[in-house]
Design a protein around this motif. Structure first.
Motif, PDB file in Angstrom:
ATOM      1  N   HIS A 189       0.840  -1.205   0.000  1.00 26.32           N
ATOM      2  CA  HIS A 189       0.000   0.000   0.000  1.00 26.32           C
ATOM      3  C   HIS A 189       0.875   1.254   0.000  1.00 26.32           C
ATOM      4  O   HIS A 189       2.027   1.228   0.407  1.00 26.32           O
ATOM      5  N   CYS A 190       0.266   2.322  -0.467  1.00 29.14           N
ATOM      6  CA  CYS A 190       0.924   3.622  -0.406  1.00 29.14           C
ATOM      7  C   CYS A 190       0.930   4.069   1.056  1.00 29.14           C
ATOM      8  O   CYS A 190      -0.079   3.963   1.737  1.00 29.14           O
ATOM      9  N   MET A 191       2.073   4.540   1.531  1.00 27.26           N
ATOM     10  CA  MET A 191       2.170   4.955   2.935  1.00 27.26           C
ATOM     11  C   MET A 191       1.585   6.350   3.137  1.00 27.26           C
ATOM     12  O   MET A 191       1.348   6.776   4.248  1.00 27.26           O
TER      13      MET A 191
ATOM     14  N   GLU B 257       8.418   0.892  -1.507  1.00 28.19           N
ATOM     15  CA  GLU B 257       8.308   2.334  -1.705  1.00 28.19           C
ATOM     16  C   GLU B 257       7.246   2.630  -2.750  1.00 28.19           C
ATOM     17  O   GLU B 257       6.910   1.772  -3.571  1.00 28.19           O
ATOM     18  N   CYS B 258       6.729   3.831  -2.724  1.00 29.87           N
ATOM     19  CA  CYS B 258       5.656   4.217  -3.639  1.00 29.87           C
ATOM     20  C   CYS B 258       6.014   5.526  -4.331  1.00 29.87           C
ATOM     21  O   CYS B 258       6.516   6.454  -3.696  1.00 29.87           O
ATOM     22  N   TYR B 259       5.765   5.573  -5.635  1.00 28.06           N
ATOM     23  CA  TYR B 259       6.123   6.747  -6.447  1.00 28.06           C
ATOM     24  C   TYR B 259       4.879   7.505  -6.924  1.00 28.06           C
ATOM     25  O   TYR B 259       4.914   8.141  -7.982  1.00 28.06           O
ATOM     26  N   CYS B 260       3.791   7.424  -6.184  1.00 25.98           N
ATOM     27  CA  CYS B 260       2.573   8.123  -6.628  1.00 25.98           C
ATOM     28  C   CYS B 260       2.726   9.630  -6.435  1.00 25.98           C
ATOM     29  O   CYS B 260       3.643  10.091  -5.763  1.00 25.98           O
ATOM     30  N   ASP B 261       1.791  10.375  -7.005  1.00 22.73           N
ATOM     31  CA  ASP B 261       1.871  11.839  -6.911  1.00 22.73           C
ATOM     32  C   ASP B 261       1.907  12.317  -5.471  1.00 22.73           C
ATOM     33  O   ASP B 261       2.608  13.262  -5.134  1.00 22.73           O
ATOM     34  N   LYS B 262       1.124  11.658  -4.637  1.00 25.94           N
ATOM     35  CA  LYS B 262       1.056  12.098  -3.238  1.00 25.94           C
ATOM     36  C   LYS B 262       2.392  11.863  -2.537  1.00 25.94           C
ATOM     37  O   LYS B 262       2.837  12.675  -1.727  1.00 25.94           O
ATOM     38  N   CYS B 263       3.031  10.730  -2.837  1.00 26.61           N
ATOM     39  CA  CYS B 263       4.337  10.452  -2.229  1.00 26.61           C
ATOM     40  C   CYS B 263       5.387  11.424  -2.774  1.00 26.61           C
ATOM     41  O   CYS B 263       6.247  11.899  -2.032  1.00 26.61           O
ATOM     42  N   VAL B 264       5.300  11.703  -4.066  1.00 28.13           N
ATOM     43  CA  VAL B 264       6.260  12.647  -4.666  1.00 28.13           C
ATOM     44  C   VAL B 264       6.130  14.015  -3.991  1.00 28.13           C
ATOM     45  O   VAL B 264       7.121  14.637  -3.609  1.00 28.13           O
TER      46      VAL B 264
HETATM   47 ZN    ZN Z   1       2.157   6.768  -2.688  1.00 29.48          ZN
END
Ligand code: ZN
Ligand code: GLA
Length: 675
Positions: free
Chosen positions: A120-122, A160-167
């Motif tokens: 999951h996205c953190m 790790e997550c590279y989504c817009d929110k994480c960026v």
């Molecule tokens: Zn994310």
């Protein structure tokens, strides 16, 4: 039982593990049988709820905790405590369907589809909210349940997550770290190189595989951010649960040598350290004892994060796993030895994945206490039951800890810096292996080391080894200087102090940040060897050590020279040096030498300490593990035979496990002496 026992209400070592009754709700006969068999095997704990989300909330907002409550109560009535997991490690399909933001975006920028686990996205606010709602329910129901002794947060955090929110969150992290000043970041990352200067923080992306992966500063900060974001997720879960009972301890299970998260950052939010151990016993590339020494290093690493407390062996397996290259059985007796190794090294628990084998899906053949055969008349069951009985005899050990006088420095930041660096010979940097090899050399001398960070408090140690301490973070040098000045003996090796915490090289000679004065040497060059190349180092007392992989050329040597190179164009120049500094000593080893030579050098270093030289004269035979757990009232000496041969250990006294005087250990045998 000592005051610091992790679970005073249980009153003995925890013996249990992951239990998934939700897979068997249509088989009440099996659930009934589980309780009978658990009691028979001396099981006093079950870890529930790991991956139970779809059974606790089958559709959004539709909760069903009845089955879980019934099982917790039933176990408790039967003297079996629960460690309750939060289910955030895997998501039900409805959740991923309705809230795609919970799913991770991978390094290629693609959002993953629903499936698997631990993905999951953190950052996702929606996922965090749904997890919070779930945790509130768990907290309400079990926060004050006397049978539930601990929270187990999620499962094996990682990735790790590279989504817009994480960026976005990553950019905010950088903005904060560099005081909103992009020029500070440009300098720290040396961005003038290849015209990589940024104009503002919004231009920065994490190291996508089709993006910027050549900036070492960026990659390192991304790893640091991933840890901080994961720790933040974990902390949010803990905070929710603690509202219902601030005293119920919380942990999350760490993994073997996992490099994706800096566990030293994560541990700060946990009450207790726990981890999952799955070594490859009986493999064809090392001796069984080497597998045990490797596992010992991992235990030591986990234990040392909270040195004044016992830790937990949260998962292990009584037989085989299903994810090694070769899923081999543990030979009879080895299981007990692995369990007692954990206890000897400071664990107050012996837990398994898993209690009962499932019938289907990914882990259907993963070992368990109860096999598909369903019987207690199996080798594995008998061995587990034997462990149960043995652990009962050791209940006074609970709460005792190890008080070691030697340590090895091992840092995630240095680990990560080595992944990024373009230098040396990539295949032979082998930072982890070097640290493990020093640990093993010490263990063979009968001296247990803690595994600490470069900024840990070192005052309890007489001897500290800093293998390949490439990166000197902010406080490292000051800490080491103090340590040596106050009488400590420090042994550092090649690749010491090349860069600061941004990975900028020190100017004016390595090791930087004032460590040159501590060691009395400056490194001018480092030579990397081809795999078949060898050199030698000749000591002043006539020993010749073999050198492989790396040799540094030293200059401005103000220290005493203990050994010089035997060949190549730097023949005769210093290779091992010793500097008196304050009331301590700093020894520098400029080349990679083999383990036997390492042992000789270490013995020399121990000779400079107050008490450790006599310690290693205890002279236990090779392949016998030795640990001491100390409490306020008693100490417990553990002797473990990691080998297939009988080992004579001299008369050590009465063994608590057999009640007999003991002077030899049979293959895999463990003896414990109480003082
Ligand atoms: Zn994310
Ligand atoms: C990990 C997980 C468990 C299980 C085991 C199998 O440790 O936490 O859920 O998958 O591996 O060895």
């Amino acid at each position: 039982m000592e005051k610091k026992a992790l679970f005073p209400q249980v009153g003995r070592i925890i013996h249990g593990g992951d239990y998934n009754p939700e897979q068997w709700l249509d088989r009440p006969d099996i659930l009934e049988e589980d309780i009978r068999l658990m009691k028979k095997a001396g099981i006093n704990e079950a870890t529930l709820g790991v991956f139970s989300w779809s059974m606790l909330e089958p559709r959004e907002g539709e909760f069903d905790f009845t089955w879980l409550k019934e099982i917790v109560d039933k176990l408790y009535e039967n003297g079996i405590y629960t460690i309750m997991a939060t289910p955030s490690g895997a998501r039900p399909a409805w959740l991923d369907e309705k809230y795609p933001e919970a799913r991770r975006v991978n390094k290629n920028g693609v959002r993953e589809l629903h499936g698997i686990r631990h993905n999951h996205c953190m950052t996702s606010p929606k996922y965090r909210e749904l997890v919070r709602i779930m945790d509130e329910k768990l907290g309400e129901m079990f926060g004050n349940h006397p049978g539930v002794i601990m929270w187990h947060i999620s499962n094996e955090f990682g990735g790790e997550c590279y989504c817009d929110k994480c960026v976005q969150k990553f950019r905010d992290y950088l903005r904060q770290k560099f005081d909103g000043d992009i020029e500070k970041l440009n300098h720290a990352w040396w961005n003038t190189f290849w015209s990589h200067n940024f104009n503002n923080f919004d231009q920065i992306n994490p190291p996508f595989s089709h993006g910027e992966f050549s900036s070492m500063g960026l990659s390192l900060e991304w790893r640091r951010f991933t840890t901080i974001n994961t720790a933040d997720f974990c902390r949010a879960e803990i905070e929710t649960l603690k509202k219902y009972n601030p005293d119920k301890p919380a942990t999350t299970n760490f993994m073997t040598m996992y490099d994706g998260l800096d566990y030293r950052v994560m541990e700060k939010d946990l009450d207790v350290i726990s981890w999952d151990s799955y070594p490859r016993y009986h493999n064809d590339y090392e001796k069984l004892s080497d597998t045990f020494y490797f596992n010992a290093f991992c235990h030591a690493q986990m234990r040392s994060m909270k040195r004044d407390k016992p830790f937990m062996l949260m998962e292990s397996v009584p037989s085989l796993v299903n994810w090694h290259d070769v899923n081999k059985l543990k030979k009879p007796g080895v299981h007990k030895l692995t369990c007692l190794q954990a206890v000897a090294m400071g664990s107050d628990t012996v837990q398994y994945f898993q209690w009962r084998k499932g019938r289907g899906s990914f882990e259907q053949y993963h070992g368990a206490v109860i096999d598909h055969l369903g019987s207690d008349d199996t080798r594995v069951f008998r061995e587990v039951a034997d462990v149960g009985e043995t652990l009962l005899k050791l209940k006074d050990v609970c709460g005792t800890t190890l008080k070691n006088r030697a340590a090895i420095i091992y840092d995630w930041d240095t680990r990560w810096a080595f992944y990024e660096v373009r230098a040396f010979a990539h295949d032979t940097i082998r930072y982890d292996d070097t640290c493990i090899s020093f640990y093993k050399t010490m263990a063979k001398l009968g001296i247990e080391c803690d595994i600490v960070a470069s900024d840990s408090d070192l005052s309890q140690y007489e001897f500290v080894i800093a293998p390949q301490m490439y990166m000197l973070r902010n406080k490292t040098s000051a800490n080491l200087k103090n340590y040596v000045k106050n009488g400590g003996v420090l042994l550092a090796t090649y690749m010491c102090g090349y860069v600061d915490e941004d990975q900028l090289c020190y100017l004016g000679g390595f090791p930087g940040d004032g460590l040159k004065d501590v060691f009395g040497v400056t490194i001018e060059e480092i030579d990397a060897y081809y795999p078949s190349e060898r050199n030698t180092v000749k000591t002043d007392d006539g020993e010749v050590y073999t050198v492989r992989d790396y040799a540094e050329i030293l200059r401005d040597c103000k220290a005493r020279v203990l050994a010089t190179y035997g060949g190549d164009f730097y023949e005769g120049s210093p290779a091992i040096t010793e500097n008196a500094c304050g009331s301590g000593h700093a020894i520098y080893l400029a080349a990679r030498i083999d383990e036997t030579s390492q042992e000789k050098l270490i013995k020399h270093c121990l000779g400079l300490t107050k008490t450790l030289a006599s310690e290693c004269e205890r002279a236990l035979p090779e392949e016998v593990g030795y640990f001491v757990r100390c409490g306020e009232n008693n100490t417990f000496e553990f002797f473990l035979n990691y080998s297939e041969e009988t080992k004579n250990i001299g008369n050590i006294g009465t063994d608590m496990l057999t009640g007999e005087e003991i002077s030899a250990l049979k293959p895999y045998q463990v003896a414990v002496v109480k003082h």
